[in-house]
Write a protein that holds these residues in place. Structure first.
Motif, mmCIF file in Angstrom:
data_model
loop_
_atom_site.group_PDB
_atom_site.id
_atom_site.type_symbol
_atom_site.label_atom_id
_atom_site.label_comp_id
_atom_site.label_asym_id
_atom_site.label_seq_id
_atom_site.Cartn_x
_atom_site.Cartn_y
_atom_site.Cartn_z
ATOM 1 N N ALA A 1 55.605 47.209 57.111
ATOM 2 C CA ALA A 1 54.978 47.449 55.811
ATOM 3 C C ALA A 1 55.833 46.866 54.693
ATOM 4 N N CYS A 2 57.155 46.920 54.849
ATOM 5 C CA CYS A 2 58.062 46.346 53.850
ATOM 6 C C CYS A 2 57.880 44.834 53.773
ATOM 7 N N THR A 3 57.760 44.202 54.940
ATOM 8 C CA THR A 3 57.536 42.754 54.971
ATOM 9 C C THR A 3 56.213 42.399 54.310
ATOM 10 N N LYS A 4 55.181 43.158 54.621
ATOM 11 C CA LYS A 4 53.862 42.908 54.043
ATOM 12 C C LYS A 4 53.887 43.064 52.526
ATOM 13 N N ASN A 5 54.632 44.058 52.047
ATOM 14 C CA ASN A 5 54.744 44.254 50.599
ATOM 15 C C ASN A 5 55.448 43.072 49.944
ATOM 16 N N ARG A 6 56.479 42.548 50.616
ATOM 17 C CA ARG A 6 57.199 41.386 50.079
ATOM 18 C C ARG A 6 56.291 40.158 50.037
ATOM 19 N N VAL A 7 55.531 39.951 51.102
ATOM 20 C CA VAL A 7 54.597 38.822 51.138
ATOM 21 C C VAL A 7 53.578 38.947 50.007
ATOM 22 N N ALA A 8 53.044 40.149 49.826
ATOM 23 C CA ALA A 8 52.048 40.370 48.770
ATOM 24 C C ALA A 8 52.660 40.182 47.384
ATOM 25 N N ARG A 9 53.918 40.649 47.217
ATOM 26 C CA ARG A 9 54.592 40.514 45.916
ATOM 27 C C ARG A 9 54.795 39.047 45.554
ATOM 28 N N LEU A 10 55.248 38.245 46.515
ATOM 29 C CA LEU A 10 55.489 36.837 46.233
ATOM 30 C C LEU A 10 54.184 36.066 46.057
ATOM 31 N N ALA A 11 53.165 36.460 46.814
ATOM 32 C CA ALA A 11 51.855 35.826 46.617
ATOM 33 C C ALA A 11 51.328 36.117 45.219
ATOM 34 N N LYS A 12 51.530 37.344 44.757
ATOM 35 C CA LYS A 12 51.094 37.721 43.410
ATOM 36 C C LYS A 12 51.879 36.965 42.348
ATOM 37 N N SER A 13 53.135 36.604 42.670
ATOM 38 C CA SER A 13 53.967 35.850 41.726
ATOM 39 C C SER A 13 53.552 34.391 41.620
ATOM 40 N N GLY A 14 52.660 33.942 42.517
ATOM 41 C CA GLY A 14 52.153 32.575 42.413
ATOM 42 C C GLY A 14 52.477 31.665 43.576
ATOM 43 N N PHE A 15 53.217 32.145 44.569
ATOM 44 C CA PHE A 15 53.495 31.330 45.750
ATOM 45 C C PHE A 15 52.219 31.178 46.579
ATOM 46 N N GLU A 16 52.069 30.019 47.210
ATOM 47 C CA GLU A 16 50.815 29.706 47.898
ATOM 48 C C GLU A 16 50.966 29.443 49.387
ATOM 49 N N GLY A 17 52.187 29.422 49.902
ATOM 50 C CA GLY A 17 52.376 29.113 51.315
ATOM 51 C C GLY A 17 53.505 29.901 51.926
ATOM 52 N N VAL A 18 53.477 30.020 53.259
ATOM 53 C CA VAL A 18 54.519 30.713 54.021
ATOM 54 C C VAL A 18 55.010 29.777 55.124
ATOM 55 N N PHE A 19 56.318 29.751 55.306
ATOM 56 C CA PHE A 19 56.937 28.982 56.379
ATOM 57 C C PHE A 19 57.591 29.949 57.354
ATOM 58 N N THR A 20 57.426 29.685 58.648
ATOM 59 C CA THR A 20 58.139 30.454 59.662
ATOM 60 C C THR A 20 58.511 29.520 60.800
ATOM 61 N N SER A 21 59.290 30.022 61.753
ATOM 62 C CA SER A 21 59.793 29.160 62.827
ATOM 63 C C SER A 21 59.689 29.862 64.169
ATOM 64 N N LEU A 22 59.314 29.074 65.183
ATOM 65 C CA LEU A 22 59.366 29.527 66.570
ATOM 66 C C LEU A 22 60.555 28.911 67.291
ATOM 67 N N ASN A 23 61.433 28.243 66.544
ATOM 68 C CA ASN A 23 62.529 27.475 67.142
ATOM 69 C C ASN A 23 63.856 28.206 67.213
ATOM 70 N N LEU A 24 63.948 29.403 66.649
ATOM 71 C CA LEU A 24 65.243 30.070 66.588
ATOM 72 C C LEU A 24 65.596 30.647 67.957
ATOM 73 N N PRO A 25 66.659 30.155 68.602
ATOM 74 C CA PRO A 25 66.959 30.560 69.981
ATOM 75 C C PRO A 25 67.296 32.038 70.129
ATOM 76 N N GLU A 26 67.743 32.665 69.027
ATOM 77 C CA GLU A 26 68.117 34.075 69.116
ATOM 78 C C GLU A 26 66.913 35.016 69.094
ATOM 79 N N ASP A 27 65.719 34.492 68.757
ATOM 80 C CA ASP A 27 64.532 35.334 68.699
ATOM 81 C C ASP A 27 64.008 35.642 70.095
ATOM 82 N N ASP A 28 63.464 36.832 70.268
ATOM 83 C CA ASP A 28 62.939 37.291 71.556
ATOM 84 C C ASP A 28 61.550 36.695 71.787
ATOM 85 N N PRO A 29 61.390 35.792 72.773
ATOM 86 C CA PRO A 29 60.089 35.144 72.971
ATOM 87 C C PRO A 29 58.974 36.105 73.376
ATOM 88 N N SER A 30 59.331 37.259 73.915
ATOM 89 C CA SER A 30 58.300 38.187 74.381
ATOM 90 C C SER A 30 57.541 38.850 73.232
#
Length: 351
Positions: A14-43
């Motif tokens: 919910a905290c992440t969603k609030n941050r996304v909504a806050r930045l979208a309201k501030s005028g940002f139009e896109g989100v970047f994320t990565s599936l390449n980080l080796p430390e992330d859990d693929p499951s």
């Protein structure tokens, strides 16, 4: 276009969603994320990407995902089934090295594709043309560089971007954030080394001046005050500068909604606010005469004669002048924005 980053090393709470909504309201139009980080859990990555995609769709945000052949293999995703990603809200794939141009051309017929802007070659472009790639769906996205002293050199970067744009590419790059910096280095995530510790908005505007079309914040968040500065720039093309005072201000400076403007003829040493002299209320007596360091807010006093009332934001250290009062200072965090003040730039001072 401006965007921000959300990484999948933690659940989409919910905290992440609030941050996304806050930045979208501030005028940002896109989100970047990565599936390449080796430390992330693929499951758990696909479920988290699905959750993020749902939020982006609901807020009408573009979602760009950084992928590679290794990352796709870890997740069991085939390039022949990218509809699995578009179905969950992914609008663009940022292709890291290792995927053939023939495959890129095929993918470009189905969705947005961003190639590595730093490494794409003339031969790659010819192969894409020969393979009937849809260039309307192709963009060029630079990397960000977590380790200090590894970011790109500005002159080369500008020349590369000019070449990319000449070949029809929209260019994407990253500015640093100033909150929730990503480890293990915690040295921000910029494309340009010169931007590593700049104010995020100043770094973003500098990228736009270097033949960049879209800017993403590489780090995961912005401070609330910084997001408000982006919001002010998006909505009103106004630079919001925080400031402190040393002496009593003229009444017109205490009006919180008063917007000043840089003169059309940009000075080397100071931002000259064109409304200053016209707003002068009464005779200005000499006061707080001292060295004018970078970031000082100054007001010309009666000894300046016809310049009395001139209001300036100092861009480089200057000696004391008996005709100039030092009123206060731009916040240390906002000093980089002085260099972003071009001709006629609107500026709001918040004391």
């Amino acid at each position: 276009m401006f965007g921000f980053s959300v990484y999948l090393s933690a659940p989409i709470t919910a905290c992440t969603k609030n941050r996304v909504a806050r930045l979208a309201k501030s005028g940002f139009e896109g989100v970047f994320t990565s599936l390449n980080l080796p430390e992330d859990d693929p499951s758990v990555l696909l479920q988290r990407l699905t959750d993020l995609g749902s939020e982006c769709r609901g807020l009408r945000l573009e979602l760009t995902v950084d992928i590679s052949t290794v990352a796709l293999e870890r997740l069991g995703i085939s390039l022949d089934k990218v509809n699995e990603l578009t179905h969950i809200g992914v609008t663009q794939l940022r292709i890291d090295d290792g995927i053939l141009m023939l495959s890129v051309a095929k993918l470009s017929q189905q969705m947005g594709i961003a190639l590595n802007a730093s490494t794409i070659s003339k031969q790659d472009i010819e192969l894409l043309k020969d393979s009937q790639a849809n260039f309307n769906n192709l963009e060029a996205c630079h990397n960000y560089y977590p380790r200090k002293n590894t970011g790109l050199e500005e002159k080369w970067f500008n020349q590369q971007n000019a070449w990319l744009k000449k070949n029809g590419f929209t260019v994407i790059a990253f500015a640093p954030g100033d909150s929730d910096l990503r480890g293990p280095v915690f040295a921000t995530l910029p494309t340009l080394e010169s931007g590593r510790y700049q104010h995020p908005l100043a770094a973003a505007l500098n990228l736009l001046n270097n033949n960049v079309n879209k800017v993403y914040i590489g780090d995961a968040d912005l401070q609330v005050e910084t997001a408000a500065q982006f919001d002010s720039y998006f909505r009103f093309n106004t630079l919001l500068l925080h400031a402190t005072t040393e002496i009593d201000l003229p009444e017109y400076l205490t009006a919180g909604d008063l917007v000043f403007h840089q003169r059309p003829d940009v000075a080397r040493d100071a931002v000259r606010l064109r409304e200053g002299r016209s707003l002068k209320e009464k005779t200005i007596k000499p006061a707080n005469i001292k060295e004018r360091v970078r970031g000082a807010i100054t007001l010309d006093n009666k000894l300046a004669r016809r310049y009395e009332g001139e209001l300036q934001l100092i861009k480089r250290n200057l000696p004391a002048d008996p005709t100039v009062n030092v009123l206060g200072y731009i916040s240390q965090n906002d000093l980089d924005l002085l260099e972003a003040c071009g001709a006629n730039q609107a500026i709001q001072l918040v004391f």
